[in-house]
Motif scaffolding. Structure first.
Motif, PDB file in Angstrom:
ATOM      1  N   CYS A   1       0.862  -1.184   0.000  1.00 57.35           N
ATOM      2  CA  CYS A   1       0.000   0.000   0.000  1.00 57.35           C
ATOM      3  C   CYS A   1       0.896   1.232   0.000  1.00 57.35           C
ATOM      4  CB  CYS A   1      -0.979  -0.021   1.173  1.00 57.35           C
ATOM      5  SG  CYS A   1      -0.203   0.002   2.812  1.00 57.35           S
TER       6      CYS A   1
ATOM      7  N   GLY B   1       1.561   3.649   2.789  1.00 61.57           N
ATOM      8  CA  GLY B   1       2.350   3.907   3.995  1.00 61.57           C
ATOM      9  C   GLY B   1       2.865   2.661   4.688  1.00 61.57           C
TER      10      GLY B   1
ATOM     11  N   ILE C   1       1.352   1.017   6.889  1.00 64.90           N
ATOM     12  CA  ILE C   1       0.962   0.969   8.312  1.00 64.90           C
ATOM     13  C   ILE C   1      -0.533   0.678   8.495  1.00 64.90           C
ATOM     14  CG2 ILE C   1       2.832   2.382   9.260  1.00 64.90           C
ATOM     15  CD1 ILE C   1       0.760   4.743   9.273  1.00 64.90           C
TER      16      ILE C   1
ATOM     17  N   ARG D   1      -3.358  -0.610   5.415  1.00 64.13           N
ATOM     18  CA  ARG D   1      -3.970  -1.676   4.618  1.00 64.13           C
ATOM     19  C   ARG D   1      -3.081  -2.906   4.422  1.00 64.13           C
ATOM     20  NH1 ARG D   1      -5.218   2.242  -0.226  1.00 64.13           N
ATOM     21  NH2 ARG D   1      -3.270   3.060   0.635  1.00 64.13           N
TER      22      ARG D   1
ATOM     23  N   TYR E   1       7.416   6.918   4.188  1.00 61.90           N
ATOM     24  CA  TYR E   1       6.925   7.848   5.218  1.00 61.90           C
ATOM     25  C   TYR E   1       7.011   7.280   6.632  1.00 61.90           C
ATOM     26  CZ  TYR E   1       4.415  10.036   1.242  1.00 61.90           C
ATOM     27  OH  TYR E   1       4.074  10.607   0.059  1.00 61.90           O
ATOM     28  N   HIS E   2       6.795   5.986   6.775  1.00 65.63           N
ATOM     29  CA  HIS E   2       6.678   5.405   8.125  1.00 65.63           C
ATOM     30  C   HIS E   2       7.686   4.286   8.364  1.00 65.63           C
ATOM     31  CE1 HIS E   2       3.019   7.684   9.042  1.00 65.63           C
ATOM     32  NE2 HIS E   2       2.730   7.504   7.761  1.00 65.63           N
TER      33      HIS E   2
ATOM     34  N   PRO F   1      -7.927   3.966   4.849  1.00 68.78           N
ATOM     35  CA  PRO F   1      -8.656   4.353   6.067  1.00 68.78           C
ATOM     36  C   PRO F   1      -7.890   5.339   6.940  1.00 68.78           C
ATOM     37  CG  PRO F   1      -7.547   2.270   6.439  1.00 68.78           C
ATOM     38  CD  PRO F   1      -7.142   2.724   5.054  1.00 68.78           C
ATOM     39  N   TYR F   2      -6.688   5.746   6.507  1.00 66.85           N
ATOM     40  CA  TYR F   2      -5.767   6.504   7.371  1.00 66.85           C
ATOM     41  C   TYR F   2      -6.382   7.790   7.918  1.00 66.85           C
ATOM     42  CZ  TYR F   2      -1.380   8.772   8.836  1.00 66.85           C
ATOM     43  OH  TYR F   2      -0.383   9.401   9.547  1.00 66.85           O
ATOM     44  N   PHE F   3      -7.112   8.515   7.065  1.00 66.62           N
ATOM     45  CA  PHE F   3      -7.650   9.812   7.500  1.00 66.62           C
ATOM     46  C   PHE F   3      -9.082   9.710   8.044  1.00 66.62           C
ATOM     47  CE2 PHE F   3      -4.281  10.948   4.466  1.00 66.62           C
ATOM     48  CZ  PHE F   3      -3.496  11.733   5.298  1.00 66.62           C
TER      49      PHE F   3
HETATM   50  P1  4NP Z   1      -1.758   2.855   4.127  1.00 71.25           P
HETATM   51  O1  4NP Z   1      -2.355   4.218   4.719  1.00 71.25           O
HETATM   52  O2  4NP Z   1      -1.204   3.186   2.747  1.00 71.25           O
HETATM   53  O3  4NP Z   1      -2.931   1.950   4.057  1.00 71.25           O
HETATM   54  O4  4NP Z   1      -0.677   2.416   5.097  1.00 71.25           O
HETATM   55  C1  4NP Z   1      -1.638   5.416   4.797  1.00 71.25           C
HETATM   56  C2  4NP Z   1      -0.831   5.637   5.900  1.00 71.25           C
HETATM   57  C3  4NP Z   1      -0.124   6.817   6.015  1.00 71.25           C
HETATM   58  C4  4NP Z   1      -0.225   7.764   5.017  1.00 71.25           C
HETATM   59  C5  4NP Z   1      -1.028   7.542   3.912  1.00 71.25           C
HETATM   60  C6  4NP Z   1      -1.729   6.354   3.801  1.00 71.25           C
HETATM   61  N1  4NP Z   1       0.475   8.991   5.146  1.00 71.25           N
HETATM   62  O5  4NP Z   1       0.302   9.862   4.276  1.00 71.25           O
HETATM   63  O6  4NP Z   1       1.257   9.180   6.093  1.00 71.25           O
END
Ligand code: 4NP
Length: 166
Positions: free
Chosen positions: A10, A12, A14, A16, A50-51, A132-134
């Motif tokens: 995905c 980040g 962290i 999905r 990013y993470h 779902p992050y935001f």
């Molecule tokens: P993921 O969600 O891609 O499902 O892990 C996100 C986590 C963090 C960020 C974006 C999406 N971010 O912009 O920090």
């Protein structure tokens, strides 16, 4: 052929894809038992850094723990070129992940390994796992249910192909 090494990707790494890894592992254990499931190698990665080195988002951890799946040991890392050789199949969560992974591919073997994870549930519809992050907790439960269904559907698909060959 049933892929035995699978990478979930995905943005980040962290939310999905760590949940996808945990849910797929759980689904393998349910179907084949704990010992046989050790024949699979699962991992997850993000197209971003990013993470890097962080554990999954606390909401992702809680939403899976409710379903008896512990993903707290996972750590975020960025997708890298040699993942194309290391893994049989690369499951991406959305069209943006697809585009970003595709950009790094060097040949058709690499390209053919990339699939939208929801293709097993909705073939040829280009369905995406929403980020779902935001959002709130209900977004994580919604994502969990989608990922669980897709995991079971991939295993059904591979199992029925193998049965028809035998
Ligand atoms: P993921 O969600 O891609 O499902 O892990 C996100 C986590 C963090 C960020 C974006 C999406 N971010 O912009 O920090």
């Amino acid at each position: 052929m049933t892929p035995k090494s699978i990478l979930f990707v995905c943005l980040g790494n962290i939310c999905r894809s760590p949940v996808a890894q945990g849910v797929f592992q759980y689904s393998l254990n349910e179907r084949f038992g704990f010992d046989l499931s050790k024949n699979w190698i699962l991992d997850s990665a993000g197209t971003s850094n990013y993470h890097n080195h962080e554990p999954p988002d606390i909401r992702a951890q809680q939403s899976t723990l409710i379903h008896d799946i512990d993903i707290s040991h996972q750590r975020s890392r960025q997708f890298k070129l040699d993942d194309f050789d290391k893994f049989d199949q690369i499951f991406v969560m959305d069209a943006s992940n697809y585009k970003n992974v595709l950009k790094l591919s060097k040949n058709s073997v690499h390209k053919n390994k990339i699939h939208l994870f929801l293709d097993s549930s909705y073939p040829d519809e280009n369905r995406q796992v929403p980020d779902p992050y935001f959002g709130g907790n209900e977004g994580f439960e919604n994502v969990f249910q989608m990922l669980k269904k897709a995991s079971v559907n991939w295993l059904d698909k591979w199992t029925s192909v193998n049965e028809s060959i035998e």
